[in-house]
Design a protein around this motif. Structure first.
Motif, PDB file in Angstrom:
ATOM      1  N   SER A  43       0.798  -1.229   0.000  1.00 22.08           N
ATOM      2  CA  SER A  43       0.000   0.000   0.000  1.00 22.08           C
ATOM      3  C   SER A  43       0.833   1.283   0.000  1.00 22.08           C
ATOM      4  N   ARG A  44       2.143   1.192   0.012  1.00 22.67           N
ATOM      5  CA  ARG A  44       2.970   2.404  -0.030  1.00 22.67           C
ATOM      6  C   ARG A  44       2.835   3.045  -1.406  1.00 22.67           C
ATOM      7  N   ALA A  45       2.613   4.358  -1.421  1.00 24.26           N
ATOM      8  CA  ALA A  45       2.312   5.037  -2.676  1.00 24.26           C
ATOM      9  C   ALA A  45       2.997   6.393  -2.752  1.00 24.26           C
ATOM     10  N   LEU A  46       3.138   6.873  -3.964  1.00 21.52           N
ATOM     11  CA  LEU A  46       3.546   8.253  -4.227  1.00 21.52           C
ATOM     12  C   LEU A  46       2.301   8.969  -4.726  1.00 21.52           C
ATOM     13  N   GLY A  47       1.746   9.788  -3.895  1.00 23.87           N
ATOM     14  CA  GLY A  47       0.468  10.410  -4.239  1.00 23.87           C
ATOM     15  C   GLY A  47      -0.606   9.345  -4.212  1.00 23.87           C
ATOM     16  N   SER A  48      -1.264   9.154  -5.327  1.00 25.38           N
ATOM     17  CA  SER A  48      -2.296   8.115  -5.391  1.00 25.38           C
ATOM     18  C   SER A  48      -1.837   6.886  -6.168  1.00 25.38           C
ATOM     19  N   PHE A  49      -0.590   6.908  -6.674  1.00 19.72           N
ATOM     20  CA  PHE A  49      -0.080   5.776  -7.452  1.00 19.72           C
ATOM     21  C   PHE A  49       0.591   4.757  -6.533  1.00 19.72           C
ATOM     22  N   PRO A  50       0.140   3.511  -6.556  1.00 21.11           N
ATOM     23  CA  PRO A  50       0.685   2.466  -5.666  1.00 21.11           C
ATOM     24  C   PRO A  50       2.043   1.950  -6.148  1.00 21.11           C
ATOM     25  N   VAL A  51       3.094   2.679  -5.841  1.00 21.00           N
ATOM     26  CA  VAL A  51       4.436   2.355  -6.310  1.00 21.00           C
ATOM     27  C   VAL A  51       4.899   0.991  -5.798  1.00 21.00           C
ATOM     28  N   ALA A  52       4.671   0.711  -4.538  1.00 17.72           N
ATOM     29  CA  ALA A  52       5.140  -0.557  -3.962  1.00 17.72           C
ATOM     30  C   ALA A  52       4.430  -1.744  -4.604  1.00 17.72           C
ATOM     31  N   ALA A  53       3.136  -1.623  -4.851  1.00 15.93           N
ATOM     32  CA  ALA A  53       2.394  -2.728  -5.476  1.00 15.93           C
ATOM     33  C   ALA A  53       2.957  -3.042  -6.852  1.00 15.93           C
ATOM     34  N   VAL A  54       3.208  -2.015  -7.640  1.00 11.73           N
ATOM     35  CA  VAL A  54       3.777  -2.220  -8.976  1.00 11.73           C
ATOM     36  C   VAL A  54       5.210  -2.741  -8.865  1.00 11.73           C
ATOM     37  N   GLY A  55       5.971  -2.211  -7.912  1.00 14.88           N
ATOM     38  CA  GLY A  55       7.348  -2.666  -7.723  1.00 14.88           C
ATOM     39  C   GLY A  55       7.423  -4.138  -7.345  1.00 14.88           C
ATOM     40  N   PHE A  56       6.539  -4.583  -6.446  1.00  8.75           N
ATOM     41  CA  PHE A  56       6.541  -6.002  -6.064  1.00  8.75           C
ATOM     42  C   PHE A  56       6.051  -6.883  -7.214  1.00  8.75           C
ATOM     43  N   ALA A  57       5.142  -6.366  -8.028  1.00  4.35           N
ATOM     44  CA  ALA A  57       4.681  -7.131  -9.187  1.00  4.35           C
ATOM     45  C   ALA A  57       5.823  -7.341 -10.177  1.00  4.35           C
ATOM     46  N   VAL A  58       6.550  -6.272 -10.464  1.00  2.08           N
ATOM     47  CA  VAL A  58       7.694  -6.386 -11.372  1.00  2.08           C
ATOM     48  C   VAL A  58       8.770  -7.287 -10.759  1.00  2.08           C
ATOM     49  N   ALA A  59       8.969  -7.189  -9.453  1.00  2.00           N
ATOM     50  CA  ALA A  59       9.989  -7.998  -8.787  1.00  2.00           C
ATOM     51  C   ALA A  59       9.707  -9.490  -8.922  1.00  2.00           C
ATOM     52  N   ILE A  60       8.453  -9.910  -8.800  1.00  2.00           N
ATOM     53  CA  ILE A  60       8.170 -11.343  -8.928  1.00  2.00           C
ATOM     54  C   ILE A  60       8.350 -11.802 -10.372  1.00  2.00           C
ATOM     55  N   GLY A  61       8.020 -10.950 -11.333  1.00  2.00           N
ATOM     56  CA  GLY A  61       8.245 -11.309 -12.736  1.00  2.00           C
ATOM     57  C   GLY A  61       9.723 -11.474 -13.045  1.00  2.00           C
ATOM     58  N   VAL A  62      10.525 -10.531 -12.567  1.00  2.00           N
ATOM     59  CA  VAL A  62      11.976 -10.596 -12.785  1.00  2.00           C
ATOM     60  C   VAL A  62      12.560 -11.807 -12.060  1.00  2.00           C
ATOM     61  N   THR A  63      12.073 -12.084 -10.861  1.00  2.00           N
ATOM     62  CA  THR A  63      12.559 -13.242 -10.112  1.00  2.00           C
ATOM     63  C   THR A  63      12.278 -14.540 -10.867  1.00  2.00           C
ATOM     64  N   CYS A  64      11.120 -14.642 -11.472  1.00  2.00           N
ATOM     65  CA  CYS A  64      10.790 -15.846 -12.244  1.00  2.00           C
ATOM     66  C   CYS A  64      11.725 -16.014 -13.439  1.00  2.00           C
ATOM     67  N   VAL A  65      11.981 -14.934 -14.155  1.00  2.00           N
ATOM     68  CA  VAL A  65      12.881 -15.020 -15.310  1.00  2.00           C
ATOM     69  C   VAL A  65      14.301 -15.364 -14.859  1.00  2.00           C
ATOM     70  N   LEU A  66      14.771 -14.703 -13.808  1.00  2.00           N
ATOM     71  CA  LEU A  66      16.124 -14.980 -13.327  1.00  2.00           C
ATOM     72  C   LEU A  66      16.250 -16.382 -12.731  1.00  2.00           C
ATOM     73  N   GLY A  67      15.179 -16.883 -12.108  1.00  2.00           N
ATOM     74  CA  GLY A  67      15.207 -18.249 -11.594  1.00  2.00           C
ATOM     75  C   GLY A  67      15.331 -19.270 -12.713  1.00  2.00           C
ATOM     76  N   ALA A  68      14.592 -19.053 -13.792  1.00  2.00           N
ATOM     77  CA  ALA A  68      14.696 -19.961 -14.947  1.00  2.00           C
ATOM     78  C   ALA A  68      16.069 -19.861 -15.585  1.00  2.00           C
ATOM     79  N   TRP A  69      16.605 -18.657 -15.662  1.00  2.00           N
ATOM     80  CA  TRP A  69      17.934 -18.471 -16.238  1.00  2.00           C
ATOM     81  C   TRP A  69      18.997 -19.138 -15.368  1.00  2.00           C
ATOM     82  N   GLY A  70      18.898 -18.963 -14.074  1.00  2.00           N
ATOM     83  CA  GLY A  70      19.896 -19.518 -13.176  1.00  2.00           C
ATOM     84  C   GLY A  70      19.895 -21.034 -13.149  1.00  2.00           C
ATOM     85  N   MET A  71      18.722 -21.631 -13.202  1.00  2.00           N
ATOM     86  CA  MET A  71      18.637 -23.092 -13.178  1.00  2.00           C
ATOM     87  C   MET A  71      18.703 -23.687 -14.586  1.00  2.00           C
ATOM     88  N   GLN A  72      18.586 -22.840 -15.602  1.00  2.00           N
ATOM     89  CA  GLN A  72      18.573 -23.267 -17.000  1.00  2.00           C
ATOM     90  C   GLN A  72      17.437 -24.240 -17.289  1.00  2.00           C
TER      91      GLN A  72
END
Length: 177
Positions: A43-72
């Protein structure tokens, strides 16, 4: 030692099963940790934009790609997504007393829906990029050096009596000729 993109290193083929299973378990736990932290910080936001929600969403996507890359392997991308989904959706469910961790707000919707979309996209990228069919590795341990290459046929077996087996004789024209 140099390796070409998309190919596993020789040592990766001989990792002990305990190391591989441990890697997948750590990816599952890392995805669950991202979900746990995200559920309380979305729920942390800059004004009315939920920055943390979007940041955590992008983080899980990047984690999935990096996990597949790391394990091949695509499973490396699936494990963090599974951990994130389990944690996030368990914490999004209400209790009998009516308490919820992820509320029905714009930030909560961004966290759950964008996080789900990013996790799914990361898993799909992992499957497309590091699937055994794309990397050339079979389920039985990969291609052997000197084996059949793309566009060539294996040598016929003269003693084969199986229907549809190639018989010795002149080569058949291929679609590439």
């Amino acid at each position: 030692m140099e390796s070409t993109p998309g190919q596993r290193s020789p040592s990766a083929e001989h990792d002990p099963p305990l190391v591989v299973v441990g890697g997948y378990c750590m990816l599952l736990l890392f995805g669950a940790l991202l979900g746990l932290i995200g559920c309380f910080q979305y729920s942390r936001a800059l004004g009315s934009f939920p920055v943390a929600a979007v940041g955590f969403a992008v983080a899980i996507g990047v984690t999935c790609v990096l996990g597949a890359w790391g394990m091949q392997r695509p499973l490396g991308g699936l494990m963090p997504a599974v951990g994130w989904f389990i944690t996030s959706f368990v914490l999004a469910m209400g209790t009998p007393g009516g308490s919820v961790v992820i509320t029905n707000t714009a930030a909560g919707k961004w966290y759950l829906f964008a996080g789900s979309a990013c996790a799914a996209a990361g898993v799909v990228i992992g499957f497309v990029r590091w699937s055994p069919a794309r990397t050339g590795a079979s389920r039985r341990g990969g291609l052997r050096p000197g084996g059949p290459r793309h566009g060539t046929r294996a040598a016929p077996n003269p003693g084969s009596s199986q229907p549809g087996a190639s018989q010795p004789g002149p080569p058949e024209p291929s679609a590439h000729d």
